[in-house]
Design a protein around this motif. Structure first.
Motif, PDB file in Angstrom:
ATOM      1  N   LEU A 170      -2.680 128.611   0.902  1.00 22.11           N
ATOM      2  CA  LEU A 170      -2.354 129.034   2.267  1.00 22.11           C
ATOM      3  C   LEU A 170      -2.796 127.990   3.284  1.00 22.11           C
ATOM      4  N   ARG A 171      -3.945 127.378   3.051  1.00 18.75           N
ATOM      5  CA  ARG A 171      -4.426 126.355   3.975  1.00 18.75           C
ATOM      6  C   ARG A 171      -3.546 125.108   3.911  1.00 18.75           C
ATOM      7  N   ALA A 172      -3.027 124.797   2.729  1.00 18.35           N
ATOM      8  CA  ALA A 172      -2.104 123.670   2.599  1.00 18.35           C
ATOM      9  C   ALA A 172      -0.821 123.939   3.389  1.00 18.35           C
ATOM     10  N   VAL A 173      -0.287 125.138   3.235  1.00 17.84           N
ATOM     11  CA  VAL A 173       0.941 125.520   3.954  1.00 17.84           C
ATOM     12  C   VAL A 173       0.704 125.506   5.461  1.00 17.84           C
ATOM     13  N   GLU A 174      -0.449 126.031   5.872  1.00 16.83           N
ATOM     14  CA  GLU A 174      -0.776 126.062   7.308  1.00 16.83           C
ATOM     15  C   GLU A 174      -0.899 124.651   7.869  1.00 16.83           C
ATOM     16  N   GLN A 175      -1.605 123.778   7.165  1.00 12.55           N
ATOM     17  CA  GLN A 175      -1.824 122.428   7.669  1.00 12.55           C
ATOM     18  C   GLN A 175      -0.546 121.606   7.691  1.00 12.55           C
ATOM     19  N   LEU A 176       0.384 121.921   6.799  1.00 12.87           N
ATOM     20  CA  LEU A 176       1.693 121.255   6.820  1.00 12.87           C
ATOM     21  C   LEU A 176       2.623 121.855   7.866  1.00 12.87           C
ATOM     22  N   GLU A 177       2.184 122.975   8.468  1.00 10.37           N
ATOM     23  CA  GLU A 177       2.956 123.679   9.500  1.00 10.37           C
ATOM     24  C   GLU A 177       4.355 124.048   9.003  1.00 10.37           C
ATOM     25  N   LEU A 178       4.402 124.557   7.783  1.00 12.40           N
ATOM     26  CA  LEU A 178       5.679 124.962   7.204  1.00 12.40           C
ATOM     27  C   LEU A 178       6.123 126.295   7.785  1.00 12.40           C
ATOM     28  N   ASP A 179       7.407 126.442   7.979  1.00 14.43           N
ATOM     29  CA  ASP A 179       7.987 127.712   8.412  1.00 14.43           C
ATOM     30  C   ASP A 179       8.051 128.627   7.183  1.00 14.43           C
ATOM     31  N   LYS A 180       7.423 129.782   7.269  1.00 14.63           N
ATOM     32  CA  LYS A 180       7.382 130.657   6.091  1.00 14.63           C
ATOM     33  C   LYS A 180       8.768 131.132   5.672  1.00 14.63           C
ATOM     34  N   ASN A 181       9.732 131.076   6.568  1.00 14.63           N
ATOM     35  CA  ASN A 181      11.096 131.459   6.215  1.00 14.63           C
ATOM     36  C   ASN A 181      11.795 130.394   5.381  1.00 14.63           C
ATOM     37  N   ASP A 182      11.186 129.217   5.290  1.00 10.99           N
ATOM     38  CA  ASP A 182      11.753 128.133   4.490  1.00 10.99           C
ATOM     39  C   ASP A 182      11.064 127.996   3.137  1.00 10.99           C
ATOM     40  N   ILE A 183      10.155 128.926   2.833  1.00  8.98           N
ATOM     41  CA  ILE A 183       9.393 128.867   1.582  1.00  8.98           C
ATOM     42  C   ILE A 183       9.832 129.994   0.652  1.00  8.98           C
ATOM     43  N   VAL A 184       9.986 129.658  -0.621  1.00  8.76           N
ATOM     44  CA  VAL A 184      10.240 130.668  -1.649  1.00  8.76           C
ATOM     45  C   VAL A 184       9.200 130.503  -2.743  1.00  8.76           C
ATOM     46  N   MET A 185       8.540 131.606  -3.077  1.00  9.35           N
ATOM     47  CA  MET A 185       7.584 131.583  -4.184  1.00  9.35           C
ATOM     48  C   MET A 185       8.129 132.433  -5.317  1.00  9.35           C
ATOM     49  N   THR A 186       8.182 131.865  -6.506  1.00  6.30           N
ATOM     50  CA  THR A 186       8.574 132.639  -7.686  1.00  6.30           C
ATOM     51  C   THR A 186       7.395 132.682  -8.650  1.00  6.30           C
ATOM     52  N   SER A 187       7.166 133.822  -9.245  1.00  8.29           N
ATOM     53  CA  SER A 187       6.086 133.965 -10.223  1.00  8.29           C
ATOM     54  C   SER A 187       6.571 134.812 -11.386  1.00  8.29           C
ATOM     55  N   GLY A 188       5.836 134.770 -12.481  1.00  9.75           N
ATOM     56  CA  GLY A 188       6.231 135.503 -13.678  1.00  9.75           C
ATOM     57  C   GLY A 188       5.398 136.757 -13.863  1.00  9.75           C
ATOM     58  N   SER A 230       9.829 135.859  -1.786  1.00  8.28           N
ATOM     59  CA  SER A 230       9.147 135.797  -3.075  1.00  8.28           C
ATOM     60  C   SER A 230       9.904 136.559  -4.147  1.00  8.28           C
ATOM     61  N   LEU A 231       9.780 136.058  -5.361  1.00 15.34           N
ATOM     62  CA  LEU A 231      10.385 136.683  -6.535  1.00 15.34           C
ATOM     63  C   LEU A 231       9.301 136.873  -7.584  1.00 15.34           C
ATOM     64  N   HIS A 232       9.015 138.111  -7.927  1.00 15.76           N
ATOM     65  CA  HIS A 232       8.080 138.408  -9.013  1.00 15.76           C
ATOM     66  C   HIS A 232       8.955 138.689 -10.234  1.00 15.76           C
ATOM     67  N   THR A 233       9.066 137.702 -11.115  1.00 14.53           N
ATOM     68  CA  THR A 233      10.108 137.724 -12.145  1.00 14.53           C
ATOM     69  C   THR A 233       9.524 138.086 -13.508  1.00 14.53           C
ATOM     70  N   ILE A 234      10.170 137.635 -14.577  1.00 15.47           N
ATOM     71  CA  ILE A 234       9.764 138.007 -15.931  1.00 15.47           C
ATOM     72  C   ILE A 234       8.899 136.917 -16.561  1.00 15.47           C
ATOM     73  N   HIS A 235       8.208 137.293 -17.627  1.00 16.30           N
ATOM     74  CA  HIS A 235       7.186 136.426 -18.213  1.00 16.30           C
ATOM     75  C   HIS A 235       7.757 135.094 -18.677  1.00 16.30           C
ATOM     76  N   GLY A 236       7.169 134.018 -18.171  1.00 18.67           N
ATOM     77  CA  GLY A 236       7.540 132.683 -18.602  1.00 18.67           C
ATOM     78  C   GLY A 236       8.751 132.101 -17.931  1.00 18.67           C
ATOM     79  N   ARG A 237       9.420 132.866 -17.066  1.00 21.13           N
ATOM     80  CA  ARG A 237      10.688 132.407 -16.494  1.00 21.13           C
ATOM     81  C   ARG A 237      10.600 132.041 -15.013  1.00 21.13           C
ATOM     82  N   ALA A 238       9.394 131.906 -14.479  1.00 22.89           N
ATOM     83  CA  ALA A 238       9.256 131.602 -13.054  1.00 22.89           C
ATOM     84  C   ALA A 238       9.969 130.307 -12.686  1.00 22.89           C
ATOM     85  N   LEU A 239       9.845 129.288 -13.516  1.00 20.79           N
ATOM     86  CA  LEU A 239      10.494 128.015 -13.230  1.00 20.79           C
ATOM     87  C   LEU A 239      12.014 128.109 -13.336  1.00 20.79           C
TER      88      LEU A 239
END
Length: 269
Positions: free
Chosen positions: A30-48, A63-72
């Protein structure tokens, strides 16, 4: 924007065990995103699936909370359809290098522009403490009561060999360093991998007499040293921290756009 603007505060307190390092990883990110001043609407996080995957529920990004091993795999689909977006892919041991290992090496080979964050706690925490591809030899787990005999993957070496164009490692003890590495990874045009060692006192620590969370974090200080330091040179058994690979190579989405352009010209003839 402030850090709190990037989180879904209604989902706190989080569900991670007391002493889990994943909350520190979230903080560094979160601190990295804040310091880069990224627009949160331009970020997508995917996880498994797994303890690490819960991170996608706490960030106020797409954000996408997806299935095991398929986040990438999901992240690749998003990036190809919307290449202008910033893709963040937090993963645990299994998501990244067990069931997700095939996706990991091919995402690196393609050099698709996204940041893979490997939250390495050397155990499958959510499902009861089974050993993982990152546990290493001589580790006790619910599936290895007499210790493991499996060698572990070296995340840095594997990522570099597979073709990742940015590869780094840090630990939750070095939270500010993690933030700086994540910033560089996000800004890098290509497939970036940041491994962050993160303690699991509940399963790994108890079974392997690693002490409480504070002791496990202190251990990260003792077993690591910065890349290029005299300490690492004199003690090669220590784990290096810092940037191991940072190079330029054609990015997948940009190359794919060229193919589309050629195909469209052919179709118009």
């Amino acid at each position: 924007m402030a850090v709190q603007d990037y989180i879904r505060q209604r989902f706190f307190p989080h569900m991670w065990c007391p002493g889990c390092g994943h909350g520190i990883v979230l903080n560094s990110l979160l601190r990295a995103v804040e310091q880069l001043e990224l627009d949160k609407n331009d970020i997508v996080m995917t996880s498994g699936i797994g303890c690490s995957a819960r991170i996608s529920g706490y960030v106020d990004f797409h954000s996408l909370h997806t299935i095991h091993g398929r986040a990438l795999a999901f992240a690749t689909g998003v990036k190809l359809s919307k290449p202008e977006l910033t893709l963040l892919v937090p993963m645990g041991d299994g998501d990244a290098l067990a069931i997700g290992g095939n996706h990991f090496i091919h995402a690196a080979r393609r050099n698709i522009d996204m940041t893979a964050i490997v939250m390495n706690n050397r155990i499958y925490g959510m499902t009861g403490g089974q050993f993982s591809p990152l546990s290493g030899c001589g580790i006790k787990a619910t599936t290895a009561p007499y210790t493991t005999i499996d060698n572990d993957f070296n995340v840095v070496d594997l990522a570099a060999a597979a073709g990742a164009t940015f590869v780094a490692r840090s630990t939750v003890y070095h939270a500010k360093e993690s933030t700086e590495l994540l910033k560089k990874a996000i800004q890098h045009k290509g497939f970036s991998v940041v491994e962050i060692l993160s303690q699991c006192p509940t399963h790994f620590g108890r079974k392997n007499k690693g002490g409480d969370a504070a002791a496990m974090m202190e251990n990260y200080k003792n077993i690591t040293a910065p890349v290029g330091s005299k300490t690492l040179e004199e003690n090669p058994e220590l784990l290096g921290r810092g940037i191991f690979v940072q190079k330029e190579r054609p990015e997948y989405c940009q190359e794919y756009d060229k193919i589309i352009e050629v195909a469209m010209k052919g179709a118009s003839k």
